[in-house]
Design an enzyme around this catalytic site. Structure first.
Site, PDB file in Angstrom:
ATOM      1  N   ASP A 127      -6.085  -2.086  -2.175  1.00 23.87           N
ATOM      2  CA  ASP A 127      -6.803  -0.968  -1.564  1.00 23.87           C
ATOM      3  C   ASP A 127      -6.034  -0.393  -0.380  1.00 23.87           C
ATOM      4  OD1 ASP A 127      -8.742  -1.780  -3.325  1.00 23.87           O
ATOM      5  OD2 ASP A 127     -10.345  -1.971  -1.833  1.00 23.87           O
ATOM      6  N   HIS A 301      -4.776  -5.888   0.027  1.00 20.08           N
ATOM      7  CA  HIS A 301      -4.419  -4.610   0.649  1.00 20.08           C
ATOM      8  C   HIS A 301      -2.895  -4.519   0.788  1.00 20.08           C
ATOM      9  CE1 HIS A 301      -8.603  -5.355   1.843  1.00 20.08           C
ATOM     10  NE2 HIS A 301      -8.733  -4.033   1.954  1.00 20.08           N
TER      11      HIS A 301
END
Length: 358
Positions: A127, A301
Site C-alpha cells: 500500500d 508498505h
C-alpha cells in the site's frame, strides 16, 4: 670426360629449376586448397550459427523477457506469461497470454474480502506507493519470480504523475503485477461524504487511465476504514459507494505493522534486528493461529526501506517454505484471469499531466 661434364652441368641445372618450379606449384596448390577449405568450413559454421540464432530468435517470441526468465506459474493460479501480452478491446494487456473470452468475475463489487479463498495461495500486497524504494522491490520480485498487488495512491508518498513515479507504476504493470486503487490522497473514507469518496476514487481512475489505460476493479480503503463495523452507517456509506463505482474491496488478515512501527520513528530508533524480530513475530503468530490450510492476505508498505530490504525477502522465503503459491490478491480470490482485475482496458493518454494538484 671434360666434354661430358660440360654437357651434364646445364642439364642438372635445368632439372633443379624444373623441380623447384614444380615444388612451388605444389605448395601453392596446397595453400589455395587449405584457404578455400577453411573458407568453406567458416561459411558452413557461420550458416549453422545463423540458423541456430534464427531458430532461437523465432522461438523466443512466446517467452518471458530475459529480465524475468521465470518458471511457469502454477496451472489454475495464473495464466502463462508472454513477452507481447494479449490484445484486449484493441489495447495491450501486457505480460499474460490469454485466449478466448474472459470468464465471469468470481468476486463481487462492494463485498469486503479479508482472506484468500483459493486453496494453497497466499497474497502479498503493498500500500501507499509507489515510492523511492519500489524499483528495488520490483528487482526482488523479478528475482523471486512472483507477482503481487500494488494498491496505489494518487498523491500521498509522491505525485503519481511525476515521471519517476509513473515509470515505477508502468514497470510494475508491464511485469504482470496487479495494480489496484488506494484512493487519491489516503483519507479515512468514513469521514467523507459520498461525493468526496467518489472524487477520491475518480481521480485515481483518471491518473491510471492516463498512465496505463486501466481502471482497477480492486481497491483497499486506507486504514481499512469503512470495513470493520457491523453495518454501522459509516461502513454502509463507504461500501455502497464503492459498490456503485464497481470496486471489489480487499483488506487483509495479516498486517505486518511495518507502518505502525516505522511511522513517527527515526530510522535507527529500532535496530534492524529488533525491527525484524517484531515484524516476523507478527506474521508467524498470525499464520500459526490460523492453523494449517488457512489462506492469507498479507499487507505491507513499499514506502519503507526496511520493508523492501528486510521484511519482503524474509516474508517470501517464509511463505514459500510453508508451501504456498504467492499470487496477487485477485488471483487468490479466484479472479485468475487478469482481464478481471480491471474495469477498463484502453489506450493510455499521449499527453498525461506531469504534476498533481491538491
Amino acid at each position: 670426360m671434360t666434354t661430358d661434364k660440360g654437357e651434364k652441368k646445364p642439364m642438372q641445372t635445368k632439372n633443379k629449376i624444373l623441380i623447384a618450379v614444380a615444388s612451388i606449384i605444389v605448395v601453392a596448390g596446397i595453400a589455395v586448397g587449405i584457404y578455400f577449405g577453411v573458407r568453406k568450413n567458416d561459411n558452413n559454421s557461420n550458416n549453422s550459427n545463423s540458423s541456430s540464432d534464427n531458430s532461437q530468435a523465432g522461438s523466443s517470441s512466446s517467452l518471458i523477457p530475459s529480465s524475468t526468465t521465470a518458471a511457469p506459474q502454477p496451472t489454475g493460479v495464473l495464466p502463462p506469461p508472454a513477452q507481447n501480452g494479449t490484445m484486449v478491446n484493441g489495447t495491450l494487456l501486457p505480460y499474460y497470454t490469454l485466449t478466448g473470452p474472459a470468464p465471469a468475475p468470481v468476486t463481487t463489487a462492494g463485498t469486503v474480502y479479508t482472506n484468500c479463498v483459493v486453496n494453497g495461495t497466499y497474497s502479498i500486497s503493498y500500500d501507499d506507493g509507489p515510492s523511492a524504494y519500489t524499483h528495488e522491490l520490483l528487482d526482488l520480485l523479478d528475482k523471486e519470480q512472483i507477482k503481487v498487488t500494488f494498491f496505489v495512491n494518487g498523491n500521498n508518498d509522491g505525485c503519481i504523475y511525476d515521471p519517476k513515479v509513473r515509470s515505477v507504476i508502468k514497470r510494475a504493470y508491464e511485469s504482470g503485477h496487479q495494480i489496484a486503487s488506494h484512493t487519491w490522497s489516503h483519507p479515512q473514507l468514513t469521514t467523507l461524504s459520498v461525493e468526496q469518496i467518489t472524487v477520491q476514487m475518480k481521480r485515481v481512475e483518471q491518473a491510471l487511465l492516463d498512465i496505463l489505460g486501466i481502471v482497477p476493479r480492486y481497491m483497499r480503503p486506507p486504514f481499512g476504514d469503512g470495513t470493520f463495523g457491523n453495518g454501522n452507517a459509516g461502513d454502509v456509506k463507504v461500501q455502497s459507494t464503492l459498490k456503485s463505482l464497481g470496486y471489489v474491496i480487499a483488506t487483509w488478515d495479516i498486517a505486518t505493522t511495518d507502518a505502525d512501527i516505522d511511522d513517527n520513528n527515526p530510522t535507527h530508533k529500532l535496530s534492524d534486528a529488533a525491527l525484524a524480530k517484531i515484524e516476523q513475530g507478527v506474521v508467524t503468530s498470525a499464520v500459526n493461529a490460523a492453523g494449517p490450510g488457512a489462506n492469507h492476505m498479507q499487507l505491507m508498505h513499499d514506502t519503507y526501506q526496511r520493508t523492501v530490504t528486510q521484511l519482503s525477502p524474509w516474508s517470501i522465503g517464509y511463505i514459500k517454505g510453508l508451501g504456498y503459491k504467492i499470487v496477487p490478491v485477485a488471483a487468490c480470490l479466484g479472479d485468475t484471469d487478469p482481464r478481471n482485475w480491471y474495469q477498463t482496458l484502453t489506450t493510455p493518454s499521449a499527453n498525461a499531466p506531469t504534476t498533481c494538484t491538491a
